[in-house]
Write an enzyme that holds these catalytic residues in place. Structure first.
Site, mmCIF file in Angstrom:
data_model
loop_
_atom_site.group_PDB
_atom_site.id
_atom_site.type_symbol
_atom_site.label_atom_id
_atom_site.label_comp_id
_atom_site.label_asym_id
_atom_site.label_seq_id
_atom_site.Cartn_x
_atom_site.Cartn_y
_atom_site.Cartn_z
ATOM 1 N N ILE A 43 84.883 42.678 70.021
ATOM 2 C CA ILE A 43 83.674 42.268 69.290
ATOM 3 C C ILE A 43 83.442 43.296 68.189
ATOM 4 O O ILE A 43 83.049 44.438 68.465
ATOM 5 C CB ILE A 43 82.459 42.202 70.244
ATOM 6 C CG1 ILE A 43 82.744 41.269 71.425
ATOM 7 C CG2 ILE A 43 81.212 41.730 69.473
ATOM 8 C CD1 ILE A 43 81.718 41.351 72.544
ATOM 9 N N GLU A 55 89.062 45.122 76.419
ATOM 10 C CA GLU A 55 89.147 45.672 77.778
ATOM 11 C C GLU A 55 87.793 46.184 78.229
ATOM 12 O O GLU A 55 87.359 45.966 79.363
ATOM 13 C CB GLU A 55 90.158 46.826 77.819
ATOM 14 C CG GLU A 55 91.569 46.447 77.412
ATOM 15 C CD GLU A 55 91.816 46.618 75.903
ATOM 16 O OE1 GLU A 55 90.922 46.288 75.100
ATOM 17 O OE2 GLU A 55 92.923 47.060 75.562
ATOM 18 N N CYS A 90 94.065 50.946 73.993
ATOM 19 C CA CYS A 90 93.806 52.215 73.313
ATOM 20 C C CYS A 90 93.377 53.276 74.334
ATOM 21 O O CYS A 90 93.024 52.977 75.483
ATOM 22 C CB CYS A 90 92.745 52.036 72.229
ATOM 23 S SG CYS A 90 91.066 51.859 72.861
ATOM 24 N N CYS A 93 89.930 52.857 76.011
ATOM 25 C CA CYS A 93 89.874 51.867 77.100
ATOM 26 C C CYS A 93 90.573 52.394 78.350
ATOM 27 O O CYS A 93 90.108 52.162 79.469
ATOM 28 C CB CYS A 93 90.494 50.547 76.635
ATOM 29 S SG CYS A 93 89.436 49.712 75.441
HETATM 30 N N1 THU Z 1 91.212 46.540 70.110
HETATM 31 C C1 THU Z 1 90.968 46.125 71.380
HETATM 32 O O1 THU Z 1 90.236 45.148 71.605
HETATM 33 N N2 THU Z 1 91.546 46.792 72.402
HETATM 34 C C2 THU Z 1 92.325 47.916 72.264
HETATM 35 O O2 THU Z 1 92.746 48.492 73.261
HETATM 36 C C3 THU Z 1 92.633 48.410 70.924
HETATM 37 C C4 THU Z 1 92.063 47.658 69.785
HETATM 38 C C5 THU Z 1 90.575 45.834 68.995
HETATM 39 C C6 THU Z 1 89.557 46.631 68.246
HETATM 40 C C7 THU Z 1 89.550 45.941 66.908
HETATM 41 O O3 THU Z 1 88.629 44.866 66.953
HETATM 42 C C8 THU Z 1 90.951 45.372 66.753
HETATM 43 O O4 THU Z 1 91.544 45.460 68.037
HETATM 44 C C9 THU Z 1 91.793 46.118 65.742
HETATM 45 O O5 THU Z 1 91.781 47.472 66.008
#
Ligand code: THU
Length: 126
Positions: A43, A55, A90, A93
């Site tokens: 989001i 996550e 990442c 998370c």
């Molecule tokens: N993003 C995630 O939802 N999870 C992760 O572990 C890394 C990145 C999202 C954040 C952002 O909205 C998009 O991926 C690009 O970075």
């Protein structure tokens, strides 16, 4: 619940991503012990740093509903709807997973199953 079923739920959740700035959709499906599944998507926010990853959306939904025992999380992500390449979580998370889960927590990606110990072997702890 099989790994593929969890990955399908994650892909469904990725379809609900609010990612108007990056165009990168991420979905997560979190399996609780007992079988309940919480899904989440990324989001984004016009104030970029306020973005919440898929996550953490799933984990925070679960914790806020009283579920804190987790077995596995499936994650998919892509900019073009092709989820065949693995989307690794990442560090932020992984650290949030580490708050609630042991090192054997399963992280299911499109390239197979991993563990928290494998993806974040030396992590912060109080
Ligand atoms: N993003 C995630 O939802 N999870 C992760 O572990 C890394 C990145 C999202 C954040 C952002 O909205 C998009 O991926 C690009 O970075």
């Amino acid at each position: 619940m099989t790994n593929n079923e969890l990955l399908s739920l994650a892909a469904e959740a990725a379809g609900r991503a609010y990612c108007k700035y990056s165009g990168f959709s991420v979905g997560a499906a979190l399996l609780c012990s007992g079988g309940r599944v919480f899904c989440g998507c990324n989001i984004e926010n016009g104030s970029y740093s306020l973005t919440n990853c898929a996550e953490r959306t799933a984990i925070f939904k679960a914790v806020s509903e009283g579920f804190t025992d987790f077995e596995a999380i499936a994650i998919v992500g892509s900019a073009d709807g092709d989820y065949s390449r693995p989307c690794y979580p990442c560090g932020a998370c992984l650290q949030v997973m580490s708050e609630f889960c042991g090192g054997g927590f399963r992280i299911i990606l499109s390239d197979g199953g991993h563990t928290l110990d494998e993806l974040m072997p030396k992590r912060f702890g109080l």
